[in-house]
Design a protein around this motif. Structure first.
Motif, mmCIF file in Angstrom:
data_model
loop_
_atom_site.group_PDB
_atom_site.id
_atom_site.type_symbol
_atom_site.label_atom_id
_atom_site.label_comp_id
_atom_site.label_asym_id
_atom_site.label_seq_id
_atom_site.Cartn_x
_atom_site.Cartn_y
_atom_site.Cartn_z
ATOM 1 N N VAL A 275 9.167 -8.675 14.378
ATOM 2 C CA VAL A 275 7.988 -8.805 13.519
ATOM 3 C C VAL A 275 8.236 -9.826 12.406
ATOM 4 N N PHE A 276 7.261 -10.708 12.216
ATOM 5 C CA PHE A 276 7.330 -11.658 11.100
ATOM 6 C C PHE A 276 6.131 -11.421 10.193
ATOM 7 N N SER A 277 6.354 -11.531 8.904
ATOM 8 C CA SER A 277 5.224 -11.389 7.990
ATOM 9 C C SER A 277 5.509 -12.072 6.662
ATOM 10 N N THR A 278 4.534 -12.011 5.764
ATOM 11 C CA THR A 278 4.743 -12.566 4.423
ATOM 12 C C THR A 278 4.452 -11.487 3.390
ATOM 13 N N VAL A 279 5.087 -11.583 2.257
ATOM 14 C CA VAL A 279 4.739 -10.723 1.130
ATOM 15 C C VAL A 279 4.598 -11.628 -0.097
ATOM 16 N N HIS A 280 3.783 -11.159 -1.027
ATOM 17 C CA HIS A 280 3.598 -11.933 -2.246
ATOM 18 C C HIS A 280 4.707 -11.551 -3.211
ATOM 19 N N ALA A 281 5.739 -12.385 -3.289
ATOM 20 C CA ALA A 281 6.879 -12.077 -4.161
ATOM 21 C C ALA A 281 7.484 -13.387 -4.619
ATOM 22 N N LYS A 282 8.240 -13.340 -5.746
ATOM 23 C CA LYS A 282 8.714 -14.618 -6.280
ATOM 24 C C LYS A 282 9.992 -15.129 -5.625
ATOM 25 N N ASP A 283 10.810 -14.231 -5.110
ATOM 26 C CA ASP A 283 11.997 -14.687 -4.378
ATOM 27 C C ASP A 283 12.412 -13.645 -3.347
ATOM 28 N N THR A 284 13.536 -13.867 -2.698
ATOM 29 C CA THR A 284 13.936 -12.984 -1.591
ATOM 30 C C THR A 284 14.194 -11.548 -2.063
ATOM 31 N N ILE A 285 14.911 -11.409 -3.177
ATOM 32 C CA ILE A 285 15.260 -10.063 -3.659
ATOM 33 C C ILE A 285 13.986 -9.336 -4.107
ATOM 34 N N ASN A 286 13.110 -10.068 -4.792
ATOM 35 C CA ASN A 286 11.857 -9.498 -5.252
ATOM 36 C C ASN A 286 10.994 -9.028 -4.067
ATOM 37 N N ALA A 287 11.104 -9.728 -2.938
ATOM 38 C CA ALA A 287 10.338 -9.341 -1.752
ATOM 39 C C ALA A 287 10.780 -7.966 -1.243
ATOM 40 N N ILE A 288 12.080 -7.699 -1.345
ATOM 41 C CA ILE A 288 12.596 -6.392 -0.900
ATOM 42 C C ILE A 288 11.995 -5.282 -1.761
ATOM 43 N N THR A 289 12.020 -5.476 -3.082
ATOM 44 C CA THR A 289 11.481 -4.431 -3.961
ATOM 45 C C THR A 289 9.958 -4.314 -3.822
ATOM 46 N N ARG A 290 9.283 -5.434 -3.481
ATOM 47 C CA ARG A 290 7.837 -5.368 -3.253
ATOM 48 C C ARG A 290 7.534 -4.430 -2.090
ATOM 49 N N LEU A 291 8.344 -4.550 -1.011
ATOM 50 C CA LEU A 291 8.145 -3.680 0.151
ATOM 51 C C LEU A 291 8.333 -2.216 -0.231
ATOM 52 N N LEU A 292 9.388 -1.960 -1.033
ATOM 53 C CA LEU A 292 9.660 -0.582 -1.458
ATOM 54 C C LEU A 292 8.556 -0.083 -2.389
ATOM 55 N N ASP A 293 8.067 -0.983 -3.262
ATOM 56 C CA ASP A 293 7.005 -0.604 -4.201
ATOM 57 C C ASP A 293 5.688 -0.249 -3.515
ATOM 58 N N LEU A 294 5.498 -0.784 -2.298
ATOM 59 C CA LEU A 294 4.266 -0.455 -1.574
ATOM 60 C C LEU A 294 4.273 1.009 -1.125
ATOM 61 N N GLY A 295 5.443 1.607 -1.211
ATOM 62 C CA GLY A 295 5.533 3.026 -0.861
ATOM 63 C C GLY A 295 6.141 3.290 0.514
ATOM 64 N N VAL A 296 6.703 2.252 1.129
ATOM 65 C CA VAL A 296 7.358 2.446 2.427
ATOM 66 C C VAL A 296 8.703 3.133 2.170
ATOM 67 N N PRO A 297 9.026 4.198 2.930
ATOM 68 C CA PRO A 297 10.312 4.864 2.708
ATOM 69 C C PRO A 297 11.478 3.873 2.813
ATOM 70 N N ALA A 298 12.400 3.967 1.858
ATOM 71 C CA ALA A 298 13.508 3.011 1.788
ATOM 72 C C ALA A 298 14.337 2.997 3.069
ATOM 73 N N TYR A 299 14.513 4.168 3.708
ATOM 74 C CA TYR A 299 15.360 4.195 4.918
ATOM 75 C C TYR A 299 14.748 3.367 6.049
ATOM 76 N N LEU A 300 13.379 3.295 6.057
ATOM 77 C CA LEU A 300 12.713 2.499 7.100
ATOM 78 C C LEU A 300 12.883 1.001 6.833
ATOM 79 N N VAL A 301 12.767 0.626 5.565
ATOM 80 C CA VAL A 301 12.966 -0.791 5.215
ATOM 81 C C VAL A 301 14.410 -1.170 5.555
ATOM 82 N N ALA A 302 15.355 -0.301 5.146
ATOM 83 C CA ALA A 302 16.776 -0.581 5.393
ATOM 84 C C ALA A 302 17.066 -0.712 6.886
#
Ligand SMILES: [Zn+2]
Length: 428
Positions: A275-302
């Motif tokens: 899967v490829f996608s985009t998120v609105h974030a300022k850099d790579t690390i910020n993109a990770i926290t954006r995904l977590l902030d959306l409410g996706v369980p951290a274990y799934l992102v990991a």
């Protein structure tokens, strides 16, 4: 931000307002405006066709016809910057609007509400999809035409302008079989072009690729593309759910902007899809926290996130007229005290020639920050570590930031001082 603005003023040798108005008239109020290469009896249709053709030749991404009291202003967006091209006599306005409406099959007599449409055109064997937007302004309707290449022949990772080692890193990152890779960056950072180039790289006759976009910007051959249409309930989440039933191998989701879309995308990655996608974030690390902030369980992102890419587009110096510049270590020290002063720097400066319409710049290139997710980073994401901790670990693993890469481009003479300052200012 203000620091960079003042630095920009201090060091800039080519202020934006100095950029010459190409082809613009000296007569400002629309009186006796010459029609350039057009013959006097030209109709509105011929005018429109001429200015669209000109836009294609000048590699503009969009054409603006703006209604003012005494004239119609034509502006082109070239390499992300709007430039005034011409002021036309006001009597051509209604004819141009009518012609655009006919081409885009819009209602000619409707002048009170905005209208959107599209038409296609072919210029020198190049196919374009023209997106039309008409906005009723106080003085009359304003038109914006977006010119989108519909043959997509330009997509390739090598053509993005990133450093060779970044292209290599990216090629390696996207060669995985399943998982999710996200691209971060603001609007206009070239995310779509990068994603299309990645899709072109990974698609093959043995793998089915489906994209869901808002809207489909370029048609890619051999790829199934779906447009989101929120007004009829065709959201990213709904389209994504249906496309999974079509058994794809590779999925491109235009943007992850809510929890529902994020969860479906991540679950798709978990069940063997790439899967490829985009998120609105300022850099790579910020993109990770954006995904977590959306409410996706951290274990799934990991469990699914394989890599993050963050990028910006910078204006390239015109290859025909850029000249050798003087390296000022004090400038570098002022804007980036942490950056080691190189012993030797090849600074280049803009000049301005016919080729670059006197701007000193021609084309744009991507500056890319690439973060492959290591086992250690995966563990940090799993326990929802904060941004600083993830950043620290990523740095230890050799992450080069957008800022560092941009500074390297500058000291090796690939981008100019203005482009560097504009990029740094945008990142704060
Ligand atoms: Zn030039």
């Amino acid at each position: 931000m203000s620091l960079f603005r003042s630095l920009f003023r201090k060091y800039s040798k080519l202020p934006e307002e100095k950029i010459r108005e190409i082809y613009a008239n000296k007569d400002d109020e629309g009186n006796a405006i010459s029609t350039g290469t057009q013959k006097k009896s030209s109709s509105a249709e011929e005018f429109l066709d001429f200015w669209i053709q000109k836009a294609v030749e000048m590699e503009a991404s969009d054409v603006h016809f703006e209604r003012f009291r005494a004239y119609v202003k034509i502006r082109y967006r070239i390499d992300g910057k709007l430039q005034t091209i011409k002021k036309l006599p006001i009597n051509l306005h209604s004819g141009i609007v009518a012609r655009v409406k006919i081409l885009a099959k819009l209602k000619i007599d409707e002048k009170r509400v905005p209208q959107d449409g599209r038409f296609s055109l072919v210029n020198n064997d190049r196919k374009f999809d023209v997106r039309v937007s008409i906005l009723p302004g106080y003085l009359g309707e304003c038109i914006v035409l977006r010119l989108l290449r519909s043959d997509g022949e330009n997509f390739s990772l090598q053509k993005l302008g990133a450093r060779d080692k970044d292209v290599e890193k990216l090629t390696h990152l996207v060669s995985i079989q399943n998982g999710i890779i996200v691209v971060a960056g603001p609007t206009g950072s070239g995310k779509s072009t990068t994603l299309y180039s990645i899709i072109k790289q990974v698609s093959s006759s043995e793998r089915k690729v489906i994209t869901v976009e808002d809207p489909v910007e370029y048609q890619l051959s051999g790829i199934n593309q779906v447009s989101v249409n929120e007004t009829i309930g065709m959201t990213f989440a709904r389209a994504l759910r249906s496309m999974l039933r079509q058994a794809p191998n590779i999925i491109l989701v235009g943007e992850i902007r809510d929890k529902e879309t994020a969860e479906i995308a991540i679950r798709a990655a978990l069940t063997g899809h790439l899967v490829f996608s985009t998120v609105h974030a300022k850099d790579t690390i910020n993109a990770i926290t954006r995904l977590l902030d959306l409410g996706v369980p951290a274990y799934l992102v990991a469990a699914t996130l394989r890599g993050v890419l963050s990028q910006r587009l910078v204006r390239k110096l015109c290859s025909k007229c850029s000249k050798e510049g003087v390296f000022m270590p004090e400038f570098l020290k002022e804007i980036a005290p942490e950056f080691p002063i190189p012993e030797e720097a090849k600074i280049r400066e803009p000049t301005g020639c016919m080729h670059c319409l006197n701007t000193g710049y021609k084309g744009r290139q991507a500056v890319m920050e690439i973060l492959p997710i290591s086992d250690t980073l995966q563990k940090l994401i799993d326990r929802k570590a904060d941004e600083d901790e993830i950043r620290q670990q990523a740095k230890e693993e050799g992450l080069e930031t957008l800022r560092e890469i941009a500074l390297q481009h500058y000291v090796s003479g690939e981008i100019g001082q203005e482009a560097l300052l504009a990029l740094l200012a945008e990142m704060y």
